[in-house]
Design a protein around this motif. Structure first.
Motif, PDB file in Angstrom:
ATOM      1  N   PRO A 145       0.799  -1.230   0.000  1.00  0.00           N
ATOM      2  CA  PRO A 145       0.000   0.000   0.000  1.00  0.00           C
ATOM      3  C   PRO A 145       0.833   1.283   0.000  1.00  0.00           C
ATOM      4  CG  PRO A 145      -0.949  -1.582   1.516  1.00  0.00           C
ATOM      5  CD  PRO A 145       0.368  -2.151   1.078  1.00  0.00           C
ATOM      6  N   LYS A 146       2.076   1.195   0.434  1.00  0.00           N
ATOM      7  CA  LYS A 146       2.952   2.382   0.459  1.00  0.00           C
ATOM      8  C   LYS A 146       3.942   2.400  -0.701  1.00  0.00           C
ATOM      9  CE  LYS A 146       1.356   4.247   4.271  1.00  0.00           C
ATOM     10  NZ  LYS A 146       2.032   4.073   5.555  1.00  0.00           N
ATOM     11  N   ASN A 147       4.073   1.286  -1.397  1.00  0.00           N
ATOM     12  CA  ASN A 147       5.032   1.177  -2.501  1.00  0.00           C
ATOM     13  C   ASN A 147       4.270   0.736  -3.746  1.00  0.00           C
ATOM     14  OD1 ASN A 147       7.239   0.874  -4.158  1.00  0.00           O
ATOM     15  ND2 ASN A 147       8.161  -0.817  -3.017  1.00  0.00           N
ATOM     16  N   VAL A 148       3.706   1.734  -4.442  1.00  0.00           N
ATOM     17  CA  VAL A 148       2.805   1.461  -5.563  1.00  0.00           C
ATOM     18  C   VAL A 148       3.543   1.602  -6.889  1.00  0.00           C
ATOM     19  CG1 VAL A 148       0.747   2.156  -4.281  1.00  0.00           C
ATOM     20  CG2 VAL A 148       2.015   3.860  -5.595  1.00  0.00           C
ATOM     21  N   LEU A 156      -6.572   3.789  -3.688  1.00  0.00           N
ATOM     22  CA  LEU A 156      -7.296   2.584  -3.281  1.00  0.00           C
ATOM     23  C   LEU A 156      -7.068   2.260  -1.814  1.00  0.00           C
ATOM     24  CD1 LEU A 156      -8.930  -0.027  -4.028  1.00  0.00           C
ATOM     25  CD2 LEU A 156      -6.717  -1.118  -4.419  1.00  0.00           C
ATOM     26  N   TYR A 157      -5.884   2.558  -1.316  1.00  0.00           N
ATOM     27  CA  TYR A 157      -5.489   2.110   0.019  1.00  0.00           C
ATOM     28  C   TYR A 157      -5.861   3.095   1.117  1.00  0.00           C
ATOM     29  CZ  TYR A 157      -2.897  -0.823  -3.185  1.00  0.00           C
ATOM     30  OH  TYR A 157      -2.564  -1.673  -4.207  1.00  0.00           O
ATOM     31  N   THR A 158      -6.690   4.074   0.769  1.00  0.00           N
ATOM     32  CA  THR A 158      -7.196   5.036   1.741  1.00  0.00           C
ATOM     33  C   THR A 158      -8.581   4.601   2.218  1.00  0.00           C
ATOM     34  OG1 THR A 158      -8.284   6.408   0.064  1.00  0.00           O
ATOM     35  CG2 THR A 158      -5.949   6.865   0.542  1.00  0.00           C
ATOM     36  N   LEU A 159      -9.079   5.287   3.221  1.00  0.00           N
ATOM     37  CA  LEU A 159     -10.411   4.988   3.744  1.00  0.00           C
ATOM     38  C   LEU A 159     -11.474   5.119   2.659  1.00  0.00           C
ATOM     39  CD1 LEU A 159     -12.070   4.293   6.264  1.00  0.00           C
ATOM     40  CD2 LEU A 159     -12.220   6.745   6.743  1.00  0.00           C
ATOM     41  N   ASP A 160     -11.399   6.194   1.870  1.00  0.00           N
ATOM     42  CA  ASP A 160     -12.381   6.393   0.799  1.00  0.00           C
ATOM     43  C   ASP A 160     -12.235   5.321  -0.274  1.00  0.00           C
ATOM     44  OD1 ASP A 160     -13.481   8.578   2.016  1.00  0.00           O
ATOM     45  OD2 ASP A 160     -12.424  10.054   0.781  1.00  0.00           O
ATOM     46  N   GLY A 161     -10.993   4.994  -0.630  1.00  0.00           N
ATOM     47  CA  GLY A 161     -10.771   4.000  -1.669  1.00  0.00           C
ATOM     48  C   GLY A 161     -11.295   2.630  -1.282  1.00  0.00           C
ATOM     49  N   LEU A 162     -11.050   2.231  -0.050  1.00  0.00           N
ATOM     50  CA  LEU A 162     -11.533   0.937   0.422  1.00  0.00           C
ATOM     51  C   LEU A 162     -13.055   0.916   0.534  1.00  0.00           C
ATOM     52  CD1 LEU A 162      -8.862   0.201   3.161  1.00  0.00           C
ATOM     53  CD2 LEU A 162      -9.097  -0.940   0.949  1.00  0.00           C
ATOM     54  N   ALA A 176      -9.075  -9.297  -0.071  1.00  0.00           N
ATOM     55  CA  ALA A 176      -7.749  -9.713   0.379  1.00  0.00           C
ATOM     56  C   ALA A 176      -6.692  -9.071  -0.501  1.00  0.00           C
ATOM     57  CB  ALA A 176      -7.611 -11.231   0.346  1.00  0.00           C
ATOM     58  N   LEU A 177      -5.592  -8.717   0.130  1.00  0.00           N
ATOM     59  CA  LEU A 177      -4.517  -7.987  -0.533  1.00  0.00           C
ATOM     60  C   LEU A 177      -3.184  -8.627  -0.192  1.00  0.00           C
ATOM     61  CD1 LEU A 177      -3.497  -5.228  -1.937  1.00  0.00           C
ATOM     62  CD2 LEU A 177      -3.150  -4.479   0.424  1.00  0.00           C
ATOM     63  N   CYS A 178      -2.300  -8.732  -1.192  1.00  0.00           N
ATOM     64  CA  CYS A 178      -0.950  -9.245  -0.972  1.00  0.00           C
ATOM     65  C   CYS A 178       0.025  -8.074  -0.953  1.00  0.00           C
ATOM     66  CB  CYS A 178      -0.583 -10.222  -2.076  1.00  0.00           C
ATOM     67  SG  CYS A 178       0.985 -11.056  -1.801  1.00  0.00           S
ATOM     68  N   PHE A 187      -2.772   1.278   7.324  1.00  0.00           N
ATOM     69  CA  PHE A 187      -3.656   0.538   6.426  1.00  0.00           C
ATOM     70  C   PHE A 187      -4.570  -0.393   7.208  1.00  0.00           C
ATOM     71  CE2 PHE A 187      -4.316  -3.024   3.313  1.00  0.00           C
ATOM     72  CZ  PHE A 187      -5.145  -2.323   2.459  1.00  0.00           C
ATOM     73  N   GLN A 188      -4.035  -1.008   8.249  1.00  0.00           N
ATOM     74  CA  GLN A 188      -4.853  -1.875   9.089  1.00  0.00           C
ATOM     75  C   GLN A 188      -6.000  -1.099   9.731  1.00  0.00           C
ATOM     76  OE1 GLN A 188      -3.794  -5.166   8.092  1.00  0.00           O
ATOM     77  NE2 GLN A 188      -4.449  -5.477  10.191  1.00  0.00           N
TER      78      GLN A 188
END
Length: 218
Positions: A145-148, A156-162, A176-178, A187-188
């Motif tokens: 999520p920090k290395n795109v 995508l990895y923000t509250l709005d994106g999720l 699920a995300l790898c 992110f958690q």
């Protein structure tokens, strides 16, 4: 995002072939290391109950996540979305080991598209069925999520994106995300605010090039 390349080289230790996909000079994936790709599918589907699951996978790569999804008899359909036309073509042309298996399974569709745009839209991931929802959404595209791979992915990895992504799940569905990185507290926290429950799994495997165990996160 840059030049795509596929290479096959011989492993002198095992005598087998190794397949690798690169973006510019950066390695995206290697057939040497597929434990986390497979774990992504198995852990994501293990969170579901019922039968006849509709699944979407973001990122085709070498196809290990898609193959692991199709191993489950409960899967009724699989949509695999990838933004790199060459990757899809390599599978369709039989240049990758799993290509024939994936393209011959009638449950599986490989589509060219922007997974991140689909997640943020109301129409979703399937242009043929706008608004379609899924039992599981599995993502293995960015390193973490920090290395795109591209700045446009970060939303995508923000509250709005999720929150937008979750709208494409059926009730009781799983996302699920790898990630190549250890668990990310920020992110958690976002996951915990969007989804009813959230779990972290550490996937360990041997890094043959560094002579030691490394871990990824699902």
């Amino acid at each position: 995002m840059g030049a795509r390349s596929l290479r096959r080289r011989r492993d002198l230790r095992s005598g087998g072939d190794i397949y690798e996909i690169k973006l510019n000079d950066e390695f995206l994936m290697s057939s040497l290391f597929n434990a986390s790709d497979i774990a992504l599918a198995r852990l994501g589907l293990a969170a579901l109950t019922g039968t006849s699951f509709d699944v979407v996978v973001g990122g085709l790569g070498l196809g290990y996540t898609a193959q692991a999804v199709l191993e489950h008899a409960q899967v009724g359909s699989l949509l695999v979305v990838d933004a790199l036309a060459e990757v899809i073509e390599w599978h369709q042309q039989g240049l990758l080991p799993l290509g024939a298996e994936l393209t011959s399974d009638t449950r599986c569709r490989l589509v060219l598209g922007d997974f991140f745009a689909g997640a943020a839209s109301e129409a979703g991931f399937d242009a043929d069925h706008p608004g379609r929802r899924y039992h599981a959404i599995l993502v293995d595209i960015d390193h973490s999520p920090k290395n795109v791979l591209h700045p446009s992915h970060a939303a995508l990895y923000t509250l709005d994106g999720l929150t937008h992504l979750a709208a494409h799940l059926r009730p009781g569905g799983a996302f699920a995300l790898c990630s190549n990185d250890p668990p990310d507290d920020e992110f958690q926290q976002a996951l915990g605010e969007v989804f009813a429950t959230s779990q972290t799994h550490i996937v360990a495997f041997d890094n043959l090039q560094k002579d030691g165990e490394v871990t990824n996160t699902v």
